[in-house]
Scaffold this active site. Structure first.
Site, short mmCIF file in Angstrom:
data_model
loop_
_atom_site.label_atom_id
_atom_site.label_comp_id
_atom_site.label_asym_id
_atom_site.label_seq_id
_atom_site.Cartn_x
_atom_site.Cartn_y
_atom_site.Cartn_z
N GLU A 103 4.81 5.63 1.21
CA GLU A 103 5.51 5.57 -0.09
C GLU A 103 6.77 6.43 -0.09
OE1 GLU A 103 3.56 3.25 -1.77
OE2 GLU A 103 5.62 3.03 -2.44
N THR B 108 7.15 -2.65 4.60
CA THR B 108 7.56 -2.01 5.85
C THR B 108 7.49 -2.97 7.03
OG1 THR B 108 6.63 0.02 4.96
CG2 THR B 108 7.11 0.00 7.33
#
Ligand SMILES: CCCCCCCC(=O)SCCNC(=O)CCNC(=O)[C@H](O)C(C)(C)COP(=O)(O)OP(=O)(O)OC[C@H]1O[C@@H](n2cnc3c(N)ncnc32)[C@H](O)[C@@H]1OP(=O)(O)O
Ligand SMILES: Cc1cc2nc3c(=O)[nH]c(=O)nc-3n(C[C@H](O)[C@H](O)[C@H](O)COP(=O)(O)OP(=O)(O)OC[C@H]3O[C@@H](n4cnc5c(N)ncnc54)[C@H](O)[C@@H]3O)c2cc1C
Length: 627
Positions: free
Chosen positions: A395, A113
């Site tokens: 996730e 990320t």
């Protein structure tokens, strides 16, 4: 593994509750305990022991919660760094890196990320440009939004990490790939040249996980640092694509499966605390001359808590079932067979969101069910909520994952209409969607959930087609229909959760003693009945339920609560959490909640002295009008 031995090691349990430490102290304490914990676990785990990996994982996750009210900064090392080496490395890379990672010679994390993008992986901006002259990749963060942001342990713990970056060769982009990157010197732990590292700051939870940021300034790594099991870059810069670009996303599928079992554990923990407390707490006096009842005898309290027990069982059964599918698809992938990967992906994209949505809501309900004392950090319900709600986002954000699942469902339905066969867990979509007489049986209700899913999926496909016919692009039609798409995915997920819970329980029923079987099947009945009532609108719309049937269902639900009540404490005791693992003033086995609340209150640093210095400095002059 001897749990007792693990927990009795001095220094693993805190004398001063974590909540009274500063941000920095929390981190330092969690590193100290992580190291001790690793050493203790390692000395109790026999490498040759025939314990399967998921049992080991489950044990570690459960014991971890005794040591950390929050979580360990090593969390990502075990849950993503090692699995990514295993899933994305060549044999040679696995051999080299696994040895180092398993021994904790190196500590790693998973850096995907970025500040600008989490969901949209194809939008990641970190660059890995191949330089054939030196046979190196040049890692670079071209803009602020390309900085890695969030990875656990990245800030001050890890010295290696797997970086997901966009590969460029001779000016051409070849998609996102994993790279093993050393970020700190192995001796001094200083960030390496060209690497900017730091911590992202305080959060709702995860405050001991050491989530970090990472930027690169033309940092070079050798060619063999790209994990090349799937795609490869040859010395001369030739790119060899993998058989499916989505294999690069493999670790995420693994963790989504893991999360379903984690939710079963977290919810079991929360409901053990709330239920035991409800057994010792007495409040109000419904009958004038009788003692105050246990709050657990209020049916509204049972309604709040029993569904959490049943849901924990449902998630556990579903998680075990999903693990089997995961392992079998992994074996198929290893032999080059990709056919069942989309189904596994779609299932994980349904069950991860539903388990985290339900667990988060039910853990909060457990907290609320403890009244004022549930609000105390020492009850350990607020922190459990903080951990569960993080899984709603990490996730794969839940809405996004439900939309991914919808993508598969829509595709399957369109194919089915064209005569293509449906397989696996979607096979039921080919079944009868016509309304059958409502018989109120568990199997009948589960069948109704399948009908609801069929109807919602077919209806949203029609909506999509109508939007497209009216001139909208497929993307705009998708966005406009997305509320219904997520509802269709939820309906499919509910049908899966309910039917797998029931069928897995049935499989086990034969080996259970009759009294135990009875109670566990009551939980299945409760779960199915609860959801039929929760979704009564859908039942009225798509199944043939009448208001009389609803009435019966409500009565049955109340009867089930009454039937479960005598075994409720036994059911949470059966989760078998040690007090250290619950880490809660309200949930201990001996029921001494008030004594523990007072003992914990006395640990507040403010109680160390009878008069706080602010009295002389501020309050007294203020009250005397001298400030
Ligand atoms: C306990 C552990 C603690 C962990 C702490 C937390 C750690 C982290 O959070 S790490 C970061 C996790 N990040 C994420 O999960 C990001 C979420 N985003 C995604 O997964 C993807 O971008 C996603 C799936 C939403 C969309 O991906 P995108 O590349 O745009 O794919 P998209 O164009 O929609 O789909 C392309 C195809 O790939 C398939 N696909 C997508 N993902 C996968 C996958 N993982 N496996 C197999 N197939 C996949 C789709 O089904 C689709 O197939 P088809 O074309 O046949 O319909
Ligand atoms: C506690 C925690 C730990 C984490 N640990 C790690 C880690 O170790 N490593 C790592 O790499 N990452 C980590 N992450 C990051 C995490 O994976 C991302 O935050 C997550 O994938 C969500 O992405 P996002 O933040 O970009 O949300 P966004 O995508 O920006 O979501 C914001 C909103 O936009 C909506 N949205 C976005 N795209 C769409 C779409 N296509 N359609 C409809 N709605 C959409 C979402 O539904 C949501 O409501 C962690 C996050 C948390 C909270």
């Amino acid at each position: 593994m001897d749990e007792q031995k693990v927990l009795s090691i001095k220094g693993l349990l805190d004398d001063t509750p974590e909540e009274y430490l500063s941000h920095k102290e929390k981190y330092e304490n969690s590193i100290r305990k992580s190291v001790l914990f690793y050493k203790t676990l390692h000395s109790t785990e026999d490498e040759n022991m025939s314990v399967d990996e998921k049992t080991k994982l489950n044990f570690r996750n459960i014991v971890t919660s005794a040591i950390f009210k929050d979580n360990s900064p090593f969390m990502l090392h075990n849950s993503m760094f090692i699995p990514t080496i295993m899933g994305q490395g060549t044999d040679e890379q696995r051999e080299y890196w696994m040895k180092r990672a398993k021994n904790m010679e190196i500590i790693g994390t998973y850096a995907q990320t970025e500040l600008g993008h989490g969901t949209f992986i194809r939008g990641l901006e970190t660059q890995a440009t191949y330089d054939p002259d030196t046979e190196e990749f040049v890692l670079h963060s071209p803009v602020l939004s390309s900085y890695k942001w969030w990875p656990g342990g990245l800030a001050h713990t890890a010295n290696y990490c797997i970086v997901m970056a966009r590969l460029y060769i001779k000016g051409k982009s070849h998609g996102i790939h994993p790279f093993m990157v050393q970020i700190r010197d192995e001796e001094t732990h200083m960030p390496l040249p060209g690497i900017k590292l730091g911590e992202i700051g305080a959060k709702l939870g995860f405050n001991t996980v050491n989530n970090g940021f990472l930027g690169f300034e033309n940092h070079r790594i050798s060619r063999d640092r790209m994990l090349m099991k799937n795609a490869q870059v040859l010395k001369d810069g030739t790119f060899v694509a993998g058989s499916n670009s989505k294999l690069t996303y493999g670790t995420m599928v693994y963790v989504r499966v893991l999360i379903v079992s984690n939710m079963a554990n977290m919810l079991a923990k929360a409901v053990t605390i709330a239920l035991r407390y409800s057994a010792i707490r007495r409040q109000s006096q419904p009958k004038p001359d009788e003692p105050e009842p246990q709050i657990l005898d209020y049916v509204t309290q049972q309604h709040k808590l029993f569904i959490a027990i049943a849901s924990s069982h449902a998630f556990y059964m579903n998680a075990m079932w999903l693990w089997e599918i995961y392992y079998s698809v992994s074996l198929q992938l290893a032999s080059g067979k990709l056919d069942n990967l989309p189904e596994l992906h779609a299932l994980a994209c349904c069950l991860k969101p539903l388990s985290t949505i339900d667990a988060t809501a039910m853990i909060e309900k457990c907290r609320l069910a403890c009244g004022g004392h549930g609000y105390m950090l020492s009850a350990n319900l607020a922190q459990t909520y903080g951990l569960a709600t993080a899984a709603y986002t990490y996730e794969g954000e839940n809405t996004v994952l439900l939309l991914q699942a919808a993508r598969s469902l829509v595709k399957a339905w369109v194919g089915h209409v064209k005569g293509r066969p449906l397989k696996g867990t979607m096979a039921y979509l080919a079944g009868d969607s016509t309304v059958k007489a409502w018989d109120g049986s568990i199997d009948g209700i589960i069948q109704s959930f399948k009908v609801v899913a069929i109807r919602k999926i077919s209806s949203v496909v029609k909506i999509l087609q109508d939007y497209e016919k009216s001139g909208l692009s497929p993307e705009d039609a998708w966005n406009k229909a997305s509320v219904f798409l997520t509802a269709a995915s939820e309906a499919h997920g509910r049908a899966v959760l309910l039917s797998v819970y029931k069928s897995e329980m049935d499989k086990r029923a034969a080996v259970l003693s009759p009294p135990l079987r009875k109670v566990l099947l009551q939980l299945v009945d409760l779960y199915v009945t609860y959801w039929a009532l929760e979704k009564v609108g859908d039942m009225l719309l798509y199944a043939s339920i009448t208001d009389k049937d609803v009435d019966e269902l409500q009565r049955r639900y109340i009867e089930l609560l009454a039937a479960i009540r005598p075994n409720a404490v036994g059911l949470v005791d059966a989760f078998d959490f040690r007090d250290e693992i619950l880490n809660s003033t309200l949930g201990a086995y001996d029921g001494r909640a008030y004594e523990r609340l007072m003992e914990e209150a006395m640990k507040s640093p403010l109680n160390a002295e009878p008069v706080n210095q602010t009295f002389h400095k501020y309050l007294k002059p203020f009250m005397r009008g001298k400030l």
